[in-house]
Design an enzyme around this catalytic site. Structure first.
Site, PDB file in Angstrom:
ATOM      1  N   HIS A   1       0.847  -1.185   0.000  1.00  0.00           N
ATOM      2  CA  HIS A   1       0.000   0.000   0.000  1.00  0.00           C
ATOM      3  C   HIS A   1       0.889   1.244   0.000  1.00  0.00           C
ATOM      4  O   HIS A   1       1.869   1.302   0.751  1.00  0.00           O
ATOM      5  CB  HIS A   1      -0.910  -0.013   1.239  1.00  0.00           C
ATOM      6  CG  HIS A   1      -1.837   1.160   1.300  1.00  0.00           C
ATOM      7  ND1 HIS A   1      -2.953   1.259   0.495  1.00  0.00           N
ATOM      8  CD2 HIS A   1      -1.796   2.297   2.030  1.00  0.00           C
ATOM      9  CE1 HIS A   1      -3.564   2.408   0.746  1.00  0.00           C
ATOM     10  NE2 HIS A   1      -2.871   3.051   1.666  1.00  0.00           N
TER      11      HIS A   1
ATOM     12  N   SER B   1       4.012   0.503   2.543  1.00  0.00           N
ATOM     13  CA  SER B   1       3.949  -0.533   3.578  1.00  0.00           C
ATOM     14  C   SER B   1       3.550  -1.859   2.950  1.00  0.00           C
ATOM     15  O   SER B   1       2.727  -1.892   2.017  1.00  0.00           O
ATOM     16  CB  SER B   1       2.879  -0.185   4.623  1.00  0.00           C
ATOM     17  OG  SER B   1       3.035   1.125   5.124  1.00  0.00           O
TER      18      SER B   1
ATOM     19  N   ASP C   1      -6.817  -2.197   4.301  1.00  0.00           N
ATOM     20  CA  ASP C   1      -5.478  -1.633   4.533  1.00  0.00           C
ATOM     21  C   ASP C   1      -5.149  -1.584   6.031  1.00  0.00           C
ATOM     22  O   ASP C   1      -4.324  -0.766   6.460  1.00  0.00           O
ATOM     23  CB  ASP C   1      -5.347  -0.214   3.928  1.00  0.00           C
ATOM     24  CG  ASP C   1      -5.569  -0.216   2.425  1.00  0.00           C
ATOM     25  OD1 ASP C   1      -5.227  -1.218   1.771  1.00  0.00           O
ATOM     26  OD2 ASP C   1      -6.101   0.786   1.907  1.00  0.00           O
TER      27      ASP C   1
HETATM   28  C1  GAR Z   1       1.185   0.781  -6.312  1.00  0.00           C
HETATM   29  O1  GAR Z   1       1.611   2.065  -5.943  1.00  0.00           O
HETATM   30  C2  GAR Z   1       0.543   0.070  -5.145  1.00  0.00           C
HETATM   31  O2  GAR Z   1       1.139   0.360  -3.910  1.00  0.00           O
HETATM   32  C3  GAR Z   1      -0.835   0.651  -5.200  1.00  0.00           C
HETATM   33  O3  GAR Z   1      -1.158   0.715  -6.553  1.00  0.00           O
HETATM   34  C4  GAR Z   1       0.039   0.853  -7.312  1.00  0.00           C
HETATM   35  C5  GAR Z   1       0.096  -0.271  -8.310  1.00  0.00           C
HETATM   36  O4  GAR Z   1       1.151  -0.100  -9.193  1.00  0.00           O
HETATM   37  N1  GAR Z   1      -1.779  -0.162  -4.481  1.00  0.00           N
HETATM   38  C6  GAR Z   1      -2.834   0.320  -3.867  1.00  0.00           C
HETATM   39  O5  GAR Z   1      -3.120   1.495  -3.863  1.00  0.00           O
HETATM   40  C7  GAR Z   1      -3.656  -0.712  -3.150  1.00  0.00           C
HETATM   41  N2  GAR Z   1      -4.597  -0.070  -2.276  1.00  0.00           N
HETATM   42  P1  GAR Z   1       1.643  -1.313 -10.091  1.00  0.00           P
HETATM   43  O6  GAR Z   1       0.382  -1.888 -10.753  1.00  0.00           O
HETATM   44  O7  GAR Z   1       2.558  -0.688 -11.096  1.00  0.00           O
HETATM   45  O8  GAR Z   1       2.302  -2.313  -9.207  1.00  0.00           O
END
Ligand code: GAR
Length: 220
Positions: free
Chosen positions: A109, A136, A145
């Protein structure tokens, strides 16, 4: 060799970081399937490039969360994962689903949990004038979360940050944080028992604070 299943919704850069780290570090873990609720997710293409089986379970095909969760569970089960990791999976999972994976469901997250659960974390951090932000990795429990945090990484907020710039710097850190924690899990070093995280058999009284050094741009 432990078996990992990834759940994604989009870009999949964290998935890519895990795939790359697993092959580079020859960890005793293998991503055996990548499952997305979104058939257009770029992460599905990343998985195919890596020779990983993909599945799509589109939430729009189900009348409610419970039926989507049940279909997702059915899609995961044949892969018999030791660990399911959420990597930018943007659907809320119900308690019944989550409890079936107790102690073997991780999420990353983009905030220093317990601060800024939910969406739009980067913009909210900037609006609040915080000097630090980060990411995190936590065990998933039914509280959104809100599950026990294993490890965090902080980044400094810069005066000229906008949400995109800040998100990119956090993402660079995510790409190091997630493979490291998954590596701990694969090595049997981290586990959850009665809502308590253990690392190397010691209960964590607070998350492990990691510092990889900040770099200026994310590898998307
Ligand atoms: C990341 O920043 C992850 O931490 C976030 O979405 C993005 C996904 O990027 N996740 C959340 O917000 C979950 N609540 P990615 O698809 O390039 O890994």
């Amino acid at each position: 060799m432990i078996r990992l299943v990834a759940l994604i919704s989009g870009r999949g850069s964290n998935l890519q970081a895990v795939i790359d780290a697993l092959s580079a570090q020859s960890l005793a873990a293998e991503v055996v399937a990548v499952i997305s609720n979104n058939s257009n997710a770029l992460g599905l293409e990343r998985a195919r490039q890596a020779g990983i089986v993909t599945r799509v379970v589109d939430h729009r095909d189900y009348p409610d969360r419970a039926q989507f969760d049940a279909a997702l569970h059915q899609a995961i089960q044949p892969f018999a994962p030791d660990l399911v990791f959420l990597a930018g999976f943007m659907r809320i999972l119900g308690a019944e689903f989550v409890n079936q994976y107790h102690g073997r469901l991780l999420n990353i997250h983009p905030s220093l949990l317990p601060a800024y659960r939910g969406l739009n974390t980067h913009a909210r951090v900037l609006a609040a004038g915080d000097l630090q932000h980060g990411a995190s990795v936590h065990f998933v429990t039914p509280k959104l979360d809100g599950g026990p945090v294993i490890a965090r990484v902080a980044v400094n907020v810069h005066p000229d940050d906008d949400p995109e710039r800040l998100a990119a710097r956090v993402l660079t850190q995510e790409h190091q944080l997630y493979p490291m924690v998954i590596g701990w899990f694969a090595a049997g070093r981290v586990r959850l028992h009665n809502q308590q995280v253990y690392l190397d058999d010691h209960p964590l009284s607070q998350p492990v604070e990691l510092d990889f050094g900040e770099s200026s741009c994310a590898a998307l």
